[in-house]
Design an enzyme around this catalytic site. Structure first.
Site, PDB file in Angstrom:
ATOM      1  N   LYS A  35      12.330  -9.765 -17.217  1.00 19.96           N
ATOM      2  CA  LYS A  35      13.420  -9.066 -17.732  1.00 19.96           C
ATOM      3  C   LYS A  35      14.302  -8.367 -16.702  1.00 19.96           C
ATOM      4  CE  LYS A  35      10.189  -4.973 -17.528  1.00 19.96           C
ATOM      5  NZ  LYS A  35       9.301  -4.025 -18.213  1.00 19.96           N
ATOM      6  N   TYR A 253      31.327  10.813   4.627  1.00 19.19           N
ATOM      7  CA  TYR A 253      31.701  11.780   3.857  1.00 19.19           C
ATOM      8  C   TYR A 253      30.759  13.163   3.887  1.00 19.19           C
ATOM      9  CZ  TYR A 253      34.401   8.617   1.077  1.00 19.19           C
ATOM     10  OH  TYR A 253      35.468   7.676   0.872  1.00 19.19           O
TER      11      TYR A 253
HETATM   12  C1  LIG Z   1       8.021  -4.195 -17.692  1.00 17.37           C
HETATM   13  C2  LIG Z   1       6.623  -4.629 -18.369  1.00 17.37           C
HETATM   14  C3  LIG Z   1       5.713  -5.216 -17.812  1.00 17.37           C
HETATM   15  C4  LIG Z   1       5.854  -5.427 -16.328  1.00 17.37           C
HETATM   16  O1  LIG Z   1       5.241  -4.333 -15.406  1.00 17.37           O
HETATM   17  P1  LIG Z   1       5.218  -4.254 -13.987  1.00 17.37           P
HETATM   18  O2  LIG Z   1       4.750  -3.036 -13.657  1.00 17.37           O
HETATM   19  O3  LIG Z   1       6.675  -4.702 -13.387  1.00 17.37           O
HETATM   20  O4  LIG Z   1       4.143  -5.269 -13.498  1.00 17.37           O
HETATM   21  C5  LIG Z   1       4.751  -5.296 -18.417  1.00 17.37           C
HETATM   22  N1  LIG Z   1       4.409  -5.055 -19.872  1.00 17.37           N
HETATM   23  C6  LIG Z   1       5.513  -4.622 -20.346  1.00 17.37           C
HETATM   24  C7  LIG Z   1       5.165  -4.078 -21.737  1.00 17.37           C
HETATM   25  C8  LIG Z   1       6.631  -4.043 -19.827  1.00 17.37           C
HETATM   26  O5  LIG Z   1       7.896  -3.448 -20.455  1.00 17.37           O
END
Ligand SMILES: *Cc1c(COP(=O)(O)O)cnc(C)c1O
Length: 356
Positions: A35, A253
């Site tokens: 994702k 800044y």
């Molecule tokens: C994003 C996500 C993961 C992966 O989590 P990590 O901590 O990056 O390994 C696993 N399960 C779900 C439901 C997620 O949303």
């Protein structure tokens, strides 16, 4: 020459990290979480590097369609399920597997006619209290889905709130899950990266590693390198100017850094509009010519300032590593009061990506 900022993606590191996830997973299948544009590394690039995974997990229909259009035939899970019933025909057409996390979604599935049955993941809330069915309602909802003509296989899932924190761990949520799932002879998916690495009792049938695939540690107390992970992204730029800064002079800044003595400073082509965290104050670690130094003053939109006092051979054009090989992104994140996940996923579209 163009602006020197580049995110180098090491596809061999991605494959290596997947190999580690697979060894830890034992006989469980690996659902690679890609994702957020592959945690900022590029969805299709990451999917190609991780094609040995047993499946992919994404958030949106668009991401899933991009994977199918690129020819990936793996199981693809939609982690937040469908947002609207009008997505269901496409979900069936592309053979995607939505997460069912609300009871009304199960009811919609039960009354919707589709061209093919769709396989679903049913999410139960075991203590994170974000998404998921109440454990008390699970059996009834599963029965509804099992009777639904539009539904094929069902996998039970849950998500851990504190698998990365030793003091809390997963025990309480595991207990809730076992109780809720008792008597339901269904495959299960529980583990994120942290659980996969620390809690073998969570392996189940599908593990869901995300951050570890990109080489960053899910744990605040242990960097990815210690865990055998290799960083998949190196954010690299160059010095575009250097100058002396006399004692009492300020840089950037707000004049937030004032030289306590005569120094030499360098200006790096990387700023918060590239995804570098503006909250990273003076002292955030950075490499110049492979040597450790620190940032000075406030991060600007397009540049930041570094201390060249300990690096006398630095010059305009010197390579600067913002994070990645030689400098764990976790360290930079800690310095900026955030986590590696946020830095990696915040890489801006204007940053050139190169693959090697
Ligand atoms: C994003 C996500 C993961 C992966 O989590 P990590 O901590 O990056 O390994 C696993 N399960 C779900 C439901 C997620 O949303």
């Amino acid at each position: 020459m163009s602006r020197p900022l580049v995110a180098r993606i090491d596809t061999a590191a991605l494959a290596h990290n997947l190999g580690l996830a697979r060894r830890l997973a034992g006989s469980a299948r690996v659902l690679a979480v890609v994702k957020a544009n592959g945690y900022g590394h590029g969805l299709l690039r990451v999917a190609r590097a991780l094609r040995a995974a047993d499946g992919f997990a994404v958030l949106t229909l668009d991401e899933a369609e991009a994977l199918r259009a690129a020819g990936f035939t793996h199981p693809i899970v939609l982690l937040e399920g469908f947002f609207h019933p009008d997505e269901l025909p496409a979900i069936a057409h592309w053979r995607l597997q939505p997460v069912v996390h609300r009871e009304d979604q199960a009811e919609i599935l039960a009354r919707t006619r589709l061209d093919h049955r769709i396989d679903v993941f049913v999410k139960v809330d075991t203590g994170m209290h974000r998404l998921g069915l109440s454990p008390r309602r699970l059996k009834e909802v599963v029965e509804l889905l099992q009777a639904a003509e539009s539904v094929g296989s069902i996998t039970l899932m849950t998500h851990f709130a504190s698998a990365d924190e030793f003091e809390v761990g997963v025990a309480e949520q595991m207990r809730e899950f076992r109780q809720a799932a008792e008597g339901l002879a269904l495959p299960v998916s529980l583990a994120n990266s942290a659980a996969l690495m620390r809690y073998p009792e969570t392996l189940g049938d599908w593990v869901r590693p995300g951050i570890m695939l990109y080489g960053a540690s899910p744990f605040a107390d242990e960097p990815g390198g210690h865990l055998g992970l290799l960083p998949a992204m190196t954010l690299e730029s160059r010095l575009i100017a250097q100058r002396p800064l006399r004692r009492g002079e300020a840089v950037g800044y707000g004049g937030a850094f004032v030289a306590p003595k005569d120094m030499r400073i360098g200006i790096v082509a990387c700023g918060y509009a590239d995804g570098y965290p503006r909250h990273a104050g003076t002292g955030t670690p950075v490499l110049v010519e492979g040597q450790h130094t620190r940032t000075l003053g406030r991060v600007s939109m397009d540049m930041l300032c570094v201390d060249l006092t300990p690096i006398p051979n630095a010059h305009v054009g010197s390579v600067v590593t913002l994070w990645g090989e030689g400098l764990p992104v976790e360290e930079v994140a800690a310095s900026a009061g955030t986590i590696a996940y946020e830095l990696l996923t915040a890489i801006a579209p204007r940053v050139r990506i190169e693959e090697h």
